[in-house]
Design a protein around this motif. Structure first.
Motif, short mmCIF file in Angstrom:
data_model
loop_
_atom_site.label_atom_id
_atom_site.label_comp_id
_atom_site.label_asym_id
_atom_site.label_seq_id
_atom_site.Cartn_x
_atom_site.Cartn_y
_atom_site.Cartn_z
N ARG A 1 -13.32 -6.22 -2.86
CA ARG A 1 -12.85 -6.18 -4.25
C ARG A 1 -12.71 -7.59 -4.82
NH1 ARG A 1 -7.84 -1.95 -4.40
NH2 ARG A 1 -7.49 -3.09 -6.32
N ALA B 1 -4.36 0.65 5.05
CA ALA B 1 -4.76 0.64 3.65
C ALA B 1 -5.34 -0.73 3.28
CB ALA B 1 -3.57 0.97 2.75
N ASP C 1 -9.08 0.06 4.27
CA ASP C 1 -9.45 0.78 3.05
C ASP C 1 -9.55 -0.08 1.80
OD1 ASP C 1 -9.40 3.03 4.68
OD2 ASP C 1 -7.32 3.50 4.17
N VAL D 1 -7.13 -1.53 0.00
CA VAL D 1 -6.08 -1.31 -1.00
C VAL D 1 -5.39 -2.65 -1.27
CG1 VAL D 1 -3.85 -0.18 -1.40
CG2 VAL D 1 -5.72 1.08 -0.32
N ASN D 2 -5.17 -2.93 -2.53
CA ASN D 2 -4.50 -4.17 -2.90
C ASN D 2 -2.99 -3.98 -2.76
OD1 ASN D 2 -3.31 -6.38 -4.18
ND2 ASN D 2 -4.98 -6.58 -5.65
N ILE D 3 -2.45 -4.46 -1.64
CA ILE D 3 -1.02 -4.27 -1.35
C ILE D 3 -0.13 -5.20 -2.17
CG2 ILE D 3 -1.42 -3.35 0.95
CD1 ILE D 3 -0.57 -6.22 1.98
N ARG E 1 -0.27 -4.93 -5.42
CA ARG E 1 -0.10 -4.16 -6.65
C ARG E 1 0.82 -2.97 -6.37
NH1 ARG E 1 -5.17 -4.18 -10.32
NH2 ARG E 1 -3.93 -2.45 -11.08
N GLU F 1 1.60 -0.27 -7.86
CA GLU F 1 1.08 1.08 -8.07
C GLU F 1 0.20 1.54 -6.91
OE1 GLU F 1 -1.62 -1.77 -10.41
OE2 GLU F 1 0.52 -1.59 -10.01
N GLU F 2 -0.53 0.63 -6.28
CA GLU F 2 -1.35 0.99 -5.13
C GLU F 2 -0.49 1.20 -3.89
OE1 GLU F 2 -5.16 -0.99 -4.60
OE2 GLU F 2 -5.11 -1.63 -6.71
N GLU G 1 1.16 4.59 -4.03
CA GLU G 1 0.21 5.66 -3.67
C GLU G 1 0.09 5.77 -2.14
OE1 GLU G 1 -4.45 6.69 -4.41
OE2 GLU G 1 -3.34 5.72 -6.04
N VAL G 2 0.00 4.66 -1.44
CA VAL G 2 -0.09 4.68 0.02
C VAL G 2 1.17 5.29 0.62
CG1 VAL G 2 -0.24 3.28 2.12
CG2 VAL G 2 -1.69 2.73 0.14
#
Length: 180
Positions: free
Chosen positions: A61, A96, A100, A102-104, A106, A108-109, A112-113
């Motif tokens: 990303r 994550a 995966d 995932v931007n830890i 952020r 909101e992400e 979700e995790v």
């Protein structure tokens, strides 16, 4: 992963106490991945983890996390609900990020995790997270690591008699330090 394996094989002789250590306690908007020491370190971890069930997929990303405090804060909030839920959340956030993408950094992400971990009281987590309940505990862990133990890098493992292991190492190195 290796420390959990060692703990599980130790028949109760080893216990783990996880402490939060944000490499950047404040966001660093200049943090990038491609072509940096982060990418090289990630590749080393990927190669070293081949004997574990951890998987490191290179970050693709454009928005590399500028800090880890949102994820560390979330883990501390979940820890208030119990050790087993903390362990599950810690692993979920780890996977994550490293597997995966995932931007830890952020919230909101991260939310979700954490919401995907079975057994967590989601309402309680959200209330604690939004109130910043875990943040102070993360910063206290960080301060103690730096001032009391001289920690400057992750992972840093402090074993019996304050013996240290700095950086990702093979299971055999942990076994040597812990005498198992």
């Amino acid at each position: 992963m290796r420390l959990r394996t060692l703990r599980d094989k130790s028949e109760g002789r080893i216990s783990l106490r996880w402490r939060a250590f944000p490499l950047r306690p404040a966001p660093d908007p200049s943090a990038t991945f491609k072509g940096t020491h982060r990418e090289a370190g990630w590749a080393r971890c990927r190669d070293l983890a081949r004997d574990t069930d951890a998987e490191y997929r290179m970050w693709t990303r454009p928005d590399y996390p500028t800090w880890s405090l949102p994820a560390l804060d979330a883990a501390k909030c979940v820890a208030l609900q119990g050790e087993a839920l903390f362990e599950a959340t810690h692993l979920a956030l780890y996977r994550a990020f490293f597997t995966d993408g995932v931007n830890i950094g952020r919230p909101e992400e991260v939310i979700e995790v954490v919401g995907s971990v079975p057994g967590i009281d989601g309402r309680r987590f959200r209330a604690d997270y939004e109130a910043g309940v875990g943040r102070q505990a993360v910063l206290e862990d960080y301060q103690a690591a730096v001032s009391q133990h001289g920690v400057r890098a992750i992972p840093t493992v402090i074993g019996p008699e304050s013996r240290r292991v700095i950086g990702a190492v093979p299971l055999e190195e942990y076994q040597r330090v812990f005498g198992v």
